[in-house]
Design an enzyme around this catalytic site. Sequence first.
Site, PDB file in Angstrom:
ATOM      1  N   THR A 193       0.818  -1.213   0.000  1.00  0.00           N
ATOM      2  CA  THR A 193       0.000   0.000   0.000  1.00  0.00           C
ATOM      3  C   THR A 193       0.851   1.261   0.000  1.00  0.00           C
ATOM      4  O   THR A 193       0.393   2.318  -0.444  1.00  0.00           O
ATOM      5  CB  THR A 193      -0.980   0.029   1.190  1.00  0.00           C
ATOM      6  N   VAL A 236      -2.878   5.568  -0.305  1.00  0.00           N
ATOM      7  CA  VAL A 236      -4.310   5.307  -0.175  1.00  0.00           C
ATOM      8  C   VAL A 236      -4.460   3.814   0.104  1.00  0.00           C
ATOM      9  O   VAL A 236      -4.864   3.034  -0.763  1.00  0.00           O
ATOM     10  CB  VAL A 236      -5.080   5.770  -1.425  1.00  0.00           C
ATOM     11  N   HIS A 237      -4.100   3.451   1.344  1.00  0.00           N
ATOM     12  CA  HIS A 237      -3.970   2.040   1.723  1.00  0.00           C
ATOM     13  C   HIS A 237      -5.225   1.233   1.405  1.00  0.00           C
ATOM     14  O   HIS A 237      -5.179   0.216   0.707  1.00  0.00           O
ATOM     15  CB  HIS A 237      -3.672   1.935   3.222  1.00  0.00           C
ATOM     16  N   ASP A 238      -6.362   1.667   1.960  1.00  0.00           N
ATOM     17  CA  ASP A 238      -7.558   0.833   1.926  1.00  0.00           C
ATOM     18  C   ASP A 238      -8.175   0.720   0.539  1.00  0.00           C
ATOM     19  O   ASP A 238      -8.874  -0.241   0.245  1.00  0.00           O
ATOM     20  CB  ASP A 238      -8.591   1.378   2.913  1.00  0.00           C
TER      21      ASP A 238
END
Length: 308
Positions: A193, A236-238
Site C-alpha cells: 500500500t 491510499v492504503h484501503d
Amino acid sequence: MREKIIIDTDPGQDDAIAIFLALAAEDRLETLGVCAVAGNVPVVQTTANALRIMDVAGRRAPVYQGAEGPLVYELETAEFVCGPDGMDGAGLPGPVSVAEDGHAVDFIIRTLRAADDASITLCALGPLTNIALAFRLAADVKAKVKRIVVMGGAMNLGNITPAAEFNFYVDPHAASVVFNAGIPIVMMGLNITHKAICTHEQVARFAASETATGRSINGMLTRPRPASLGSVGHPVHDMCVIAYLLWPELFSGRDCDVQIDASDGPLRGRSTIDWNNRLKKPGNALVIDTIEPQTLFDRAIEKISILS
C-alpha cells in the site's frame, strides 16, 4: 454477476476513498452493508463517518455500528494522523442518514447464513474485531465466505510501531483469529500500500471533477499531515482492497503462511510472513507484493468521478 461484498471499516480518509470506489463500481460490486468498527477513531465516530460518506456520494448501502474496542486490549486510536473526527480535510457536515438497528456482528452473521454458498467477500479496511467476533460466535458462517481481502500487516517495518501496522496492532487477537480461520485471504500490507501513492497531480484530478465527492477527496488528501508521513504524495492504503476486486490484473503476490503476534510487548501486532517458505507450512494468505499504481489511480479517478 456482481460480486457481493461486506465492507468492514473504521473511516479514516483512505477508508472513505475505498468506500467511494465501491459505491461507484455498483455495476461490478453489490455492497450488502458497511460495518463500522473502532480503530482510527471510536466506533460512534466511524459509524457517523460511514454515513457521511453515503450522504456525499449520493449512494446508499446499510450502515451498522459494530465493536467498540478490541477483543482483549484497550482501544488505541489514531487522531494524530486522521484528525479529531477521523476524516480531517473532508469538509463534510454531520450525517443526515442514520445507521440501521442492530449490531454489525449480528448483520455479518445473518447475511452470511442467508447466502446460498461461499459467495460473499469480506472487505476488511480496519481492525478485524467485527469479523473475528462473527467467526467466534457463529463458526458455521465461515463456510459462506468466498474470501477476505484485508488491508493490514506489513512485510517489513510497521507504521504505528517499528514492528506493526496499525490495524493489526489495534486488535492482534482478532487478526490472528481471522488468519487462522481457514478462509482464502488476500493480504494488502504496508509493503504494497505504500506503493499506492496518489501523487499531487492525481489528487488535483479528483478536485477537477467538480463534484462534492471529488472536493472531499481532494481535501482529505491535501490536509496537513505529520512530517514523518512524507510529502511526495498520499498513500491510499484501503483503496487497494476494492481495487483488487475490480482490477486483479494490477496486483500479484505469493501464497505464504502469515502469523500475527498478539503478545503485549514490542512485537504486538507484528505479521510474520514466511515469504520464502522456510517453515514449509501451507500458505494461509495471498500476500500481495507488486502493484501498478499509475493504472490503478487512472481507473479509480475515472470511476469515482461518476459520484455526486
